[in-house]
Design a protein around this motif. Structure first.
Motif, short mmCIF file in Angstrom:
data_model
loop_
_atom_site.label_atom_id
_atom_site.label_comp_id
_atom_site.label_asym_id
_atom_site.label_seq_id
_atom_site.Cartn_x
_atom_site.Cartn_y
_atom_site.Cartn_z
N VAL A 165 -8.96 -17.14 27.74
CA VAL A 165 -7.69 -16.43 27.80
C VAL A 165 -7.70 -15.50 29.00
N SER A 166 -6.58 -15.44 29.74
CA SER A 166 -6.51 -14.59 30.92
C SER A 166 -6.49 -13.12 30.50
N PRO A 167 -6.75 -12.20 31.46
CA PRO A 167 -6.77 -10.77 31.10
C PRO A 167 -5.46 -10.28 30.46
N ASP A 168 -4.33 -10.90 30.81
CA ASP A 168 -3.06 -10.46 30.21
C ASP A 168 -3.00 -10.77 28.72
N ALA A 169 -3.63 -11.88 28.32
CA ALA A 169 -3.66 -12.31 26.92
C ALA A 169 -2.27 -12.31 26.29
N ALA A 170 -1.37 -13.12 26.85
CA ALA A 170 -0.03 -13.24 26.30
C ALA A 170 -0.08 -13.97 24.96
N PHE A 171 0.99 -13.83 24.16
CA PHE A 171 1.03 -14.45 22.84
C PHE A 171 0.74 -15.95 22.90
N GLY A 172 1.33 -16.62 23.89
CA GLY A 172 1.17 -18.06 24.00
C GLY A 172 -0.28 -18.49 24.09
N GLU A 173 -1.07 -17.69 24.83
CA GLU A 173 -2.48 -18.05 25.01
C GLU A 173 -3.30 -17.76 23.76
N LEU A 174 -2.76 -16.90 22.90
CA LEU A 174 -3.56 -16.45 21.76
C LEU A 174 -3.36 -17.33 20.53
N ILE A 248 -15.05 -10.28 16.88
CA ILE A 248 -16.12 -10.37 17.89
C ILE A 248 -16.42 -11.82 18.26
N VAL A 249 -16.61 -12.66 17.24
CA VAL A 249 -16.99 -14.05 17.50
C VAL A 249 -15.87 -14.79 18.26
N THR A 250 -14.66 -14.70 17.72
CA THR A 250 -13.54 -15.39 18.34
C THR A 250 -13.29 -14.88 19.76
N GLU A 251 -13.33 -13.57 19.92
CA GLU A 251 -13.05 -13.00 21.24
C GLU A 251 -14.11 -13.43 22.24
N ARG A 252 -15.34 -13.56 21.77
CA ARG A 252 -16.41 -13.96 22.66
C ARG A 252 -16.21 -15.41 23.12
N ILE A 253 -15.86 -16.28 22.16
CA ILE A 253 -15.71 -17.69 22.50
C ILE A 253 -14.59 -17.88 23.53
N PHE A 254 -13.45 -17.23 23.29
CA PHE A 254 -12.30 -17.45 24.16
C PHE A 254 -12.19 -16.42 25.29
N ASN A 255 -13.25 -15.60 25.44
CA ASN A 255 -13.28 -14.59 26.49
C ASN A 255 -12.06 -13.68 26.46
N ILE A 256 -11.73 -13.19 25.26
CA ILE A 256 -10.61 -12.26 25.13
C ILE A 256 -11.17 -10.85 25.22
N HIS A 257 -10.59 -10.05 26.11
CA HIS A 257 -11.16 -8.72 26.31
C HIS A 257 -10.52 -7.71 25.38
N GLY A 258 -10.79 -7.85 24.11
CA GLY A 258 -10.21 -6.97 23.10
C GLY A 258 -11.25 -6.08 22.47
N VAL A 259 -10.97 -5.67 21.24
CA VAL A 259 -11.84 -4.72 20.54
C VAL A 259 -13.24 -5.31 20.32
N GLY A 260 -13.29 -6.57 19.93
CA GLY A 260 -14.58 -7.20 19.67
C GLY A 260 -15.46 -7.18 20.91
N TYR A 261 -14.85 -7.48 22.05
CA TYR A 261 -15.58 -7.51 23.32
C TYR A 261 -16.14 -6.12 23.64
N GLN A 262 -15.29 -5.10 23.50
CA GLN A 262 -15.73 -3.74 23.81
C GLN A 262 -16.82 -3.27 22.85
#
Lengths: 307, 545
Positions: A165-174, A248-262
């Motif tokens: 997922v790109s840094p913007d993480a739009a709804f469509g990508e999520l 954490i797991v999902t964000e890591r797999i899809f490289n989403i820079h959210g709470v889990g990543y931080q």
């Protein structure tokens, strides 16, 4: 009702303090975080001492905690080791995770409840057994397997989505990550709804409603579903907090820079400020979600009253 | 029947959802992926651990960026590792202690400021000063006056290094506190980069968008997710960027980066995950690079522990070294991305630079029977059992430590002779090392700062040196290093360092395990991709087709 809300809000204070203190102590027990900051070599003692002073790590733990909590109440969550204020990290991470959670919750509500109602009304039929089997599969397969599999199939093999997922993480990508995140809860929602519907279908008020000659649609939505939703709402309410923290797991797999990543970064780098800050906010989310669920009861079933 | 309509609606929603994501990927205009069609390379990146400043960056991820936006006095050739003049017109010395440095004129920072001798002196003074918390401050430790600017305890008594003097617009002098013949060759390290006035005037703004004098300038930087670097047309050097720019995208997991590469969403991955090494050749064909880098992995010992520092224990250490089947471990676990080590430096130094293949000799050759004999002669394993400590959070340390233990157990014919001792986080691992809490050997990795044999020996084995984690101390070694540093003739200096390395070997101060390679994979959109000796891609030479 008002008094009930106030009492609940007051109850949150000890829970909040206890939870943050626990996290604070846990991160602290892991030792001196400055040691890891200089890579494979030892930080030179003068710089290490200076850094420790800057992050307040030279004080006793209780004092660190008091200073930290004092700062939190003024909206200052401290600074991460890379020099960024934690509030800035939150500002970038929470919107992303909230979007992801919304997508996941929507999946749970729309697909989960729909499937639950269908199977509940057709208990024992092939549709029911089929969906039951499906939920069993979803529950038993770990999230990272579903995630990696979907990423590989949809992202690499078929090229329908971007694997990350790109840094913007739009709804469509999520949408795909949201589905992965929701999958296990979705299965539970389906099963809960199914059981609840199947049980209530034989209850007196439903029989009365049918006997009155109400249209079937009205019987299901107004009478049957409304009462059957109470356990489901409880589950979804508590799930909000779980989804945000458990991403954490999902964000890591899809490289989403959210709470889990931080949170992951914070734990690996032993950054007390980041971990405690994010967990504090998550605790608040959890508590508020629980309160909302309790208040929703009264709306769903007027017989439930709070003094 | 009503239920059926619900089902249809749900299916419809799912279909729309999938269509929406499909559109999302087709559009591709957003966050700057590979789809823009221009000559911009997209590359994987890790979130830098520290603020991005030359003297504060000590890990690869931050170093990568600084290498693109800065050019220092020297630069290490990407192929040979030789230090070549970049901004340095000349560096003169007659005694290996006092240096006169002339900076090339005409160079500019990307904000228009000129690069002068002052840009260097100010930057070095900033880097050395204790109050600035710079993690690479010790790099300036050889310069006279460092003990005043950066005392071990207490507060600093001076703001500037007394050994640095600006003598003209383009000239300055450096006085060292000891003889150090290879000092000019260390100046390619990023900590010695020049800094513009803007850095000191508005530090916070500079950190948000660093300004340097290299072939690229930062066009946008959102911390933790993306940094866009663009070719800077005003660059004064001859090594201008061959592409229009580089987008560095932060990945939490190098597996995801690799997946993105396979899906054509990313051009370059400079860290192929260990789990993919088996398939990487079939996935990428010739677009996979596996070249030696200046990294060596060793097992260090706690010499502060009496059990490891008694007479005869060097036999135990040598025995352990012989008990490790390096070839098998590098083949099966690392898929040949590591090479069994036979000295304590790295092949990237080359023969002239001090690398000596086979220096370790029989002590580093797998020989289980001899190993068992030596360990018994040396009094057996201290405490009866060997515990190898490692951090379990990153890398594939568990796999190789288990394999090393397996190999040792086989040699000794004892299932419980060696066990791994995982430590949760890297910070905690480092913590226990610096507090001298290790009771047995622990993993140690060393990535060179600059391609000099000095850098592989002095920081690691000199008495009380910055990275001498095991607290090994040997007078002969120290003397040889001092002599080597004072030697003005390069070849003689190297041979003295090699003699010092011989002392390390005879005492088996640390067990050399293997040299590490850099690995990278790239898409068919780019060409001329190579890794330098620090295992960092040579970004400015990448061509986009």
């Amino acid at each position: 009702m008002g008094r009930y809300v106030i009492r609940r809000l007051l109850q949150m204070i000890p829970v909040f303090i206890g939870a943050t203190l626990l996290i604070f102590l846990m991160v602290n027990v892991m030792g001196d975080p400055i040691a890891g900051l200089c890579g494979e070599r030892q930080c030179d003692p003068a710089t290490a001492a200076q850094l420790r002073k800057e992050f307040g790590l030279d004080q006793p733990v209780w004092q660190q905690y008091l200073t930290y909590m004092g700062n939190v109440f003024t909206g200052d969550f401290g600074t991460a080791f890379n020099g960024q204020p934690v509030t800035e990290l939150m500002g970038s991470a929470f919107p992303v995770t909230i979007r992801l959670t919304i997508v996941a919750i929507l999946f749970e509500i729309v697909i989960g409840i729909t499937l639950g109602v269908i199977t509940g009304l057709r208990r024992g039929r092939p549709v029911d057994s089929g969906v039951l089997l499906l939920t069993l599969v979803v529950i038993s397969v770990p999230t990272f397997v579903t995630g990696l599999l979907l990423q590989l199939l949809l992202g690499v093999q078929w090229g329908w989505i971007k694997p990350s997922v790109s840094p913007d993480a739009a709804f469509g990508e999520l949408i795909v990550p949201g589905l992965v995140l929701a999958s296990v809860s979705l299965a539970y929602v389906t099963r809960l709804t199914r059981t609840s519907i199947a049980e209530n279908r034989r209850s007196d008020y439903v029989r009365t409603a049918v006997a009155k000659g109400l249209p079937r649609r009205r019987v299901i939505t107004k009478h049957l579903l409304r009462n059957s939703l109470i356990p489901v709402v409880t589950f979804i309410g508590t799930d909000i907090g779980a989804l945000m923290g458990g991403a954490i797991v999902t964000e890591r797999i899809f490289n989403i820079h959210g709470v889990g990543y931080q949170l992951y970064q914070g734990i690996v780098r032993q950054n007390t400020q980041t971990v405690v800050g994010f967990v504090t906010v998550l605790v608040i989310v959890f508590l508020v979600a629980n309160l909302l669920v309790d208040l929703l009861y009264a709306v769903l079933d007027p017989r439930i009253r709070y003094a | 029947m009503r239920g059926a309509t619900h089902a249809k609606w749900a299916a419809g929603a799912a279909a729309i959802a999938l269509a929406a994501t499909g559109c999302g990927s087709g559009g591709g205009g957003g966050g700057g992926g590979g789809g823009s069609g221009s000559g911009v390379v997209s590359s994987s990146w890790g979130d830098p651990q520290n603020p991005l400043e030359p003297a504060n960056t000590n890990e690869v991820q931050g170093g990568k960026v600084l290498d693109m936006i800065f050019r220092g006095l020297k630069r290490y050739d990407a192929k040979t590792g030789a230090a070549q003049d970049m901004l340095a017109q000349k560096i003169d010395t007659s005694d290996s202690q006092n240096f006169t440095i002339t900076v090339k004129s005409g160079w500019k920072f990307s904000n228009g400021e000129a690069v002068t001798a002052r840009s260097f002196v100010d930057a070095w003074n900033y880097g050395a000063s204790l109050k600035n918390n710079q993690k690479n401050a010790y790099f300036f430790g050889y310069i006279d006056g460092y003990d005043k600017v950066h005392p071990d305890t207490g507060s600093q008594s001076a703001d500037k290094l007394s050994g640095l003097k600006v003598t003209g617009t383009d000239t300055f002098t450096v006085k060292l506190n000891q003889k150090f013949s290879t000092f000019p060759d260390t100046l390619g390290y990023v900590a010695y980069a020049p800094l513009p006035k803007a850095f000191f005037d508005d530090h916070a703004a500079w950190l948000k968008k660093p300004v340097g004098n290299g072939p690229y300038s930062v066009s946008s930087y959102s911390k933790g997710s993306l940094m866009s670097l663009r070719k800077w047309d005003g660059y004064s050097g001859t090594d201008k960027a061959q592409n229009d720019g580089v987008d560095l995208k932060v990945y939490t997991d190098n597996n995801t980066a690799y997946t993105d590469l396979l899906a054509g969403n990313l051009d370059l991955v400079d860290d192929v995950p260990a789990s993919q090494l088996k398939n990487v050749k079939t996935d990428l064909g010739g677009r996979y690079i596996n070249t030696p880098a200046g990294i060596i992995q060793t097992l260090a010992f706690p010499f502060y522990d009496k059990n490891w520092d008694k007479s005869g224990s060097e036999k135990v250490r040598k025995g352990l070294s012989m008990a490790i089947d390096r070839a098998q471990i590098t083949d099966t676990i690392f898929q040949k991305t590591r090479t069994p080590a036979s000295d304590w430096t790295s092949p990237v130094l080359g023969k002239d630079g001090g690398f000596q293949d086979g220096l370790c000799g029989g002590s580093c050759t797998y020989n289980p029977t001899e190993a068992k004999k030596l360990i018994q002669e040396g009094g057996g394993l201290p405490g009866g059992q060997l515990k190898i400590s490692y951090n379990a959070d990153t890398g594939s340390h568990k796999e190789w430590v288990d394999a090393v233990c397996h190999s040792v157990n086989n040699a000794l014919g004892n299932d419980k002779a060696c066990v791994g001792n995982p430590i949760g986080t890297f910070a905690d691992f480092r913590n226990q090392i610096t507090q001298h809490k290790m009771s047995g050997p622990f993993r140690a990795g060393w990535q060179m700062d600059y391609p000099l044999i000095q850098n592989f020996l002095q920081p690691l084995y000199y008495t009380n040196a910055s990275s001498n984690d095991g607290k090994w101390s040997n007078k002969d070694f120290d003397k040889l290093v001092d002599r080597a540093n004072a030697e003005t003739d390069r070849a003689k200096a190297v041979s003295l360092f090699q003699q010092a390395e011989g002392v390390v070997r005879d005492n088996m101060a640390a067990i050399p395990l293997w040299y590490q390679n850099g690995s990278a994979g790239y898409s068919d959109r780019v060409s001329n991709v190579a890794l330098n000796q620090f295992s960092v891609p040579v970004y400015d030479e990448i061509k986009v087709s």
